[in-house]
Design a protein around this motif. Structure first.
Motif, mmCIF file in Angstrom:
data_model
loop_
_atom_site.group_PDB
_atom_site.id
_atom_site.type_symbol
_atom_site.label_atom_id
_atom_site.label_comp_id
_atom_site.label_asym_id
_atom_site.label_seq_id
_atom_site.Cartn_x
_atom_site.Cartn_y
_atom_site.Cartn_z
ATOM 1 N N PRO A 247 -40.381 4.982 33.197
ATOM 2 C CA PRO A 247 -39.486 3.924 32.688
ATOM 3 C C PRO A 247 -39.722 2.568 33.337
ATOM 4 O O PRO A 247 -39.414 1.535 32.749
ATOM 5 C CB PRO A 247 -38.080 4.468 33.002
ATOM 6 N N SER A 248 -40.305 2.570 34.550
ATOM 7 C CA SER A 248 -40.515 1.298 35.252
ATOM 8 C C SER A 248 -41.553 0.419 34.561
ATOM 9 O O SER A 248 -41.706 -0.746 34.903
ATOM 10 C CB SER A 248 -40.929 1.554 36.698
ATOM 11 N N ASP A 249 -42.272 0.976 33.575
ATOM 12 C CA ASP A 249 -43.265 0.190 32.835
ATOM 13 C C ASP A 249 -42.630 -0.803 31.866
ATOM 14 O O ASP A 249 -43.321 -1.657 31.333
ATOM 15 C CB ASP A 249 -44.159 1.118 32.003
ATOM 16 N N TYR A 250 -41.318 -0.662 31.613
ATOM 17 C CA TYR A 250 -40.709 -1.462 30.553
ATOM 18 C C TYR A 250 -39.792 -2.539 31.074
ATOM 19 O O TYR A 250 -39.097 -2.357 32.072
ATOM 20 C CB TYR A 250 -39.957 -0.550 29.571
ATOM 21 N N ASP A 251 -39.802 -3.662 30.338
ATOM 22 C CA ASP A 251 -38.939 -4.788 30.676
ATOM 23 C C ASP A 251 -38.036 -5.076 29.471
ATOM 24 O O ASP A 251 -36.913 -4.597 29.419
ATOM 25 C CB ASP A 251 -39.816 -5.986 31.054
ATOM 26 N N VAL A 252 -38.538 -5.783 28.468
ATOM 27 C CA VAL A 252 -37.748 -6.006 27.251
ATOM 28 C C VAL A 252 -38.390 -5.210 26.110
ATOM 29 O O VAL A 252 -39.587 -5.303 25.872
ATOM 30 C CB VAL A 252 -37.688 -7.503 26.882
ATOM 31 N N ILE A 253 -37.569 -4.413 25.434
ATOM 32 C CA ILE A 253 -38.039 -3.609 24.304
ATOM 33 C C ILE A 253 -37.322 -4.121 23.060
ATOM 34 O O ILE A 253 -36.099 -4.250 23.059
ATOM 35 C CB ILE A 253 -37.672 -2.122 24.524
ATOM 36 N N VAL A 254 -38.068 -4.426 22.003
ATOM 37 C CA VAL A 254 -37.410 -4.852 20.760
ATOM 38 C C VAL A 254 -37.725 -3.826 19.676
ATOM 39 O O VAL A 254 -38.850 -3.337 19.586
ATOM 40 C CB VAL A 254 -37.823 -6.295 20.359
ATOM 41 N N ALA A 255 -36.696 -3.467 18.898
ATOM 42 C CA ALA A 255 -36.882 -2.382 17.937
ATOM 43 C C ALA A 255 -36.022 -2.570 16.704
ATOM 44 O O ALA A 255 -34.925 -3.129 16.773
ATOM 45 C CB ALA A 255 -36.520 -1.050 18.609
ATOM 46 N N PRO A 256 -36.506 -2.073 15.551
ATOM 47 C CA PRO A 256 -35.652 -2.019 14.368
ATOM 48 C C PRO A 256 -34.450 -1.108 14.652
ATOM 49 O O PRO A 256 -34.474 -0.311 15.606
ATOM 50 C CB PRO A 256 -36.540 -1.408 13.285
ATOM 51 N N ASN A 257 -33.443 -1.210 13.820
ATOM 52 C CA ASN A 257 -32.143 -0.584 14.039
ATOM 53 C C ASN A 257 -32.169 0.887 14.479
ATOM 54 O O ASN A 257 -31.622 1.248 15.527
ATOM 55 C CB ASN A 257 -31.344 -0.731 12.730
ATOM 56 N N LEU A 258 -32.804 1.742 13.702
ATOM 57 C CA LEU A 258 -32.763 3.186 13.999
ATOM 58 C C LEU A 258 -33.462 3.525 15.316
ATOM 59 O O LEU A 258 -32.898 4.219 16.167
ATOM 60 C CB LEU A 258 -33.401 3.982 12.847
ATOM 61 N N TYR A 259 -34.673 3.036 15.506
ATOM 62 C CA TYR A 259 -35.380 3.338 16.760
ATOM 63 C C TYR A 259 -34.603 2.768 17.946
ATOM 64 O O TYR A 259 -34.522 3.378 19.016
ATOM 65 C CB TYR A 259 -36.802 2.759 16.766
ATOM 66 N N GLY A 260 -34.022 1.579 17.731
ATOM 67 C CA GLY A 260 -33.257 0.938 18.806
ATOM 68 C C GLY A 260 -32.029 1.750 19.186
ATOM 69 O O GLY A 260 -31.673 1.868 20.359
ATOM 70 N N ASP A 261 -31.371 2.320 18.188
ATOM 71 C CA ASP A 261 -30.192 3.153 18.422
ATOM 72 C C ASP A 261 -30.568 4.359 19.287
ATOM 73 O O ASP A 261 -29.931 4.654 20.304
ATOM 74 C CB ASP A 261 -29.650 3.609 17.054
ATOM 75 N N ILE A 262 -31.627 5.033 18.893
ATOM 76 C CA ILE A 262 -32.045 6.251 19.592
ATOM 77 C C ILE A 262 -32.558 5.924 21.002
ATOM 78 O O ILE A 262 -32.171 6.572 21.985
ATOM 79 C CB ILE A 262 -33.121 6.991 18.770
ATOM 80 N N LEU A 263 -33.384 4.898 21.094
ATOM 81 C CA LEU A 263 -33.913 4.520 22.412
ATOM 82 C C LEU A 263 -32.791 4.102 23.362
ATOM 83 O O LEU A 263 -32.825 4.406 24.556
ATOM 84 C CB LEU A 263 -34.912 3.363 22.277
ATOM 85 N N SER A 264 -31.763 3.426 22.822
ATOM 86 C CA SER A 264 -30.664 2.943 23.663
ATOM 87 C C SER A 264 -29.931 4.088 24.344
ATOM 88 O O SER A 264 -29.691 4.058 25.554
ATOM 89 C CB SER A 264 -29.634 2.177 22.834
ATOM 90 N N ASP A 265 -29.543 5.081 23.556
ATOM 91 C CA ASP A 265 -28.809 6.194 24.157
ATOM 92 C C ASP A 265 -29.722 7.006 25.070
ATOM 93 O O ASP A 265 -29.303 7.475 26.135
ATOM 94 C CB ASP A 265 -28.198 7.098 23.072
ATOM 95 N N GLY A 266 -30.970 7.156 24.682
ATOM 96 C CA GLY A 266 -31.926 7.890 25.526
ATOM 97 C C GLY A 266 -32.109 7.190 26.860
ATOM 98 O O GLY A 266 -32.066 7.817 27.922
ATOM 99 N N ALA A 267 -32.266 5.878 26.810
ATOM 100 C CA ALA A 267 -32.498 5.128 28.054
ATOM 101 C C ALA A 267 -31.278 5.201 28.965
ATOM 102 O O ALA A 267 -31.404 5.263 30.185
ATOM 103 C CB ALA A 267 -32.841 3.681 27.734
#
Ligand code: NAI
Ligand code: MG
Length: 365
Positions: A247-267
């Motif tokens: 996870p330390s590889d990431y800073d700002v992630i931009v995503a369309p709605n569905l992927y963003g929803d899933i990534l948000s709760d996962g993160a």
């Protein structure tokens, strides 16, 4: 820190909602009131109603007064949490979903940062910028029956250049402002800002293809402004894999709605407690800070709700109000509390109360 010439008056709408929302939103207010006067900010507050309790008392979960006051009188707002009935209740719908629409808050921004004192926690300091208005969530679904009697259901996935452009812009600007906050002494392991564009355009070449191309065009169009940002694109499935592995590889992630929803709760699962994860609902001229957790009926009224998610939401709201210095003060104080790990609520393994954590954060400001 140099004092500014003029005082800026900022009016903040407070919408505690239900359950622990009523315990954590006062913490947000105290933090704003405790910002150093050298910043030249003068806050005033308006208490606003919304939620399940409001629905039961008045027949509406989102009174017009709340929406109108936010639109006409407020510079920003904090939203606690609302309880939702477990079965469908006629006339009730989620007030935060309605608020996002009414105020055109088209981006959902969720910073996820690890608590260094949680055993085994991997270093995480990233933010997910989720497009909030389109993609599969336009909810245009149909079901039809084929000649042989079997059913087929279909859903529209809509991606527009307009929405992709504005979400790309917000994400790139956030990469820049996060860097400023870090330069102001924020704790982080990133030295250079980075934007990761999430997509599945190897399969969905038109929809996700348009998203990816549009965000890249925003970056390319302002090369000089964004030259310090590392730009990368990543397919969503391998993104999930890498996000959980490193996870330390990431800073700002931009995503369309569905992927963003899933990534948000996962993160959020990477950092141990819902009680530390903030968010903001953001539009062109307004931001509502909102802790990611719900109304937590299991701990309601006991004074042990973790206020960190709300305090961090104050920081994110300030960022989007252009108050980067003030945001840095808030983030730094919370990070220091968590890094020391002595004064913490039971969800983080501690035995302190909401009030004690708030007092510790205020002391550090
Ligand atoms: P929840 O987030 O309220 O609680 C999940 C678990 O996390 C509980 O064990 C709770 O005690 C704990 N928790 C959450 N926030 C905490 C905090 N600040 N400090 C310490 N512990 C914390 O989710 P749940 O239980 O699924 O939902 C409860 C109610 O909240 C439901 O009515 C649901 O509809 C609503 N909800 C509202 C949201 C919103 O307003 N945005 C979001 C999620 C749920
Ligand atoms: Mg979700």
């Amino acid at each position: 820190m140099a004092a500014r010439a003029a005082t800026r008056n900022l009016r903040i709408g407070l919408i505690p909602g239900d359950g622990i929302g009523r315990e954590v939103i006062p913490a947000g207010r105290k933090v704003l009131e405790a910002l150093p006067s050298s910043l030249g900010l003068n806050f005033s507050f308006i208490d606003l109603e919304a939620g399940w309790g409001t629905f039961q008392a008045t027949g509406t979960a989102l009174p017009e007064r709340t929406v109108e006051t936010l639109k006409k009188e407020c510079n920003g707002a904090l939203f606690g949490a609302v309880s939702s009935p477990t079965t469908k209740v006629a006339g009730y719908s989620s007030p935060i979903v309605a608020l996002r629409k009414r105020l055109n808050l088209y981006a959902n921004v969720r910073p996820v940062k690890s608590v260094s004192t949680v055993p085994g926690a991997k270093p995480v300091d990233l933010v997910i910028v989720r497009e909030n208005t389109e993609d599969l969530y336009v909810k245009e679904e149909t079901t039809r029956t084929l000649e042989d009697g079997t059913k087929v259901a279909e859903a529209i996935k809509r991606i527009s250049e307009t929405a992709s452009k504005r979400i790309g812009k917000i994400a790139l600007e956030l990469a820049l402002s996060r860097q400023k906050i870090r330069n102001g002494g924020g704790i982080s392991h990133h030295s250079v800002p980075k934007l990761t564009v999430t997509h599945k355009s190897n399969v969905l070449s038109q929809t996700d293809g348009l998203f990816r191309e549009t965000v890249r065009a925003v970056y390319d169009a302002e090369k000089a402004r964004y030259q310090g940002i590392t730009y990368e694109e990543q397919i969503v499935d391998s993104m999930v894999y890498k996000l959980f592995l490193i996870p330390s590889d990431y800073d700002v992630i931009v995503a369309p709605n569905l992927y963003g929803d899933i990534l948000s709760d996962g993160a959020a699962a990477l950092v141990g407690s819902l009680g530390v994860v903030p968010s903001a609902n953001v539009g062109d001229d307004f931001a509502i800070g909102e802790p990611c957790h719900g109304s937590a009926p299991d701990i309601e009224g006991r004074g042990i709700a973790n206020p960190v998610a709300t305090i961090r939401s104050v920081g994110v709201m300030l960022e989007f109000m252009g108050e980067t210095e003030a945001a840095a003060v808030v983030h730094r104080a919370v990070d220091a509390n968590l890094a020391e790990g002595l004064i913490k609520t039971p969800d983080l393994g501690g035995s302190n109360t909401t009030e004690e954590v708030v007092a510790d954060v205020l002391r550090r400001m």
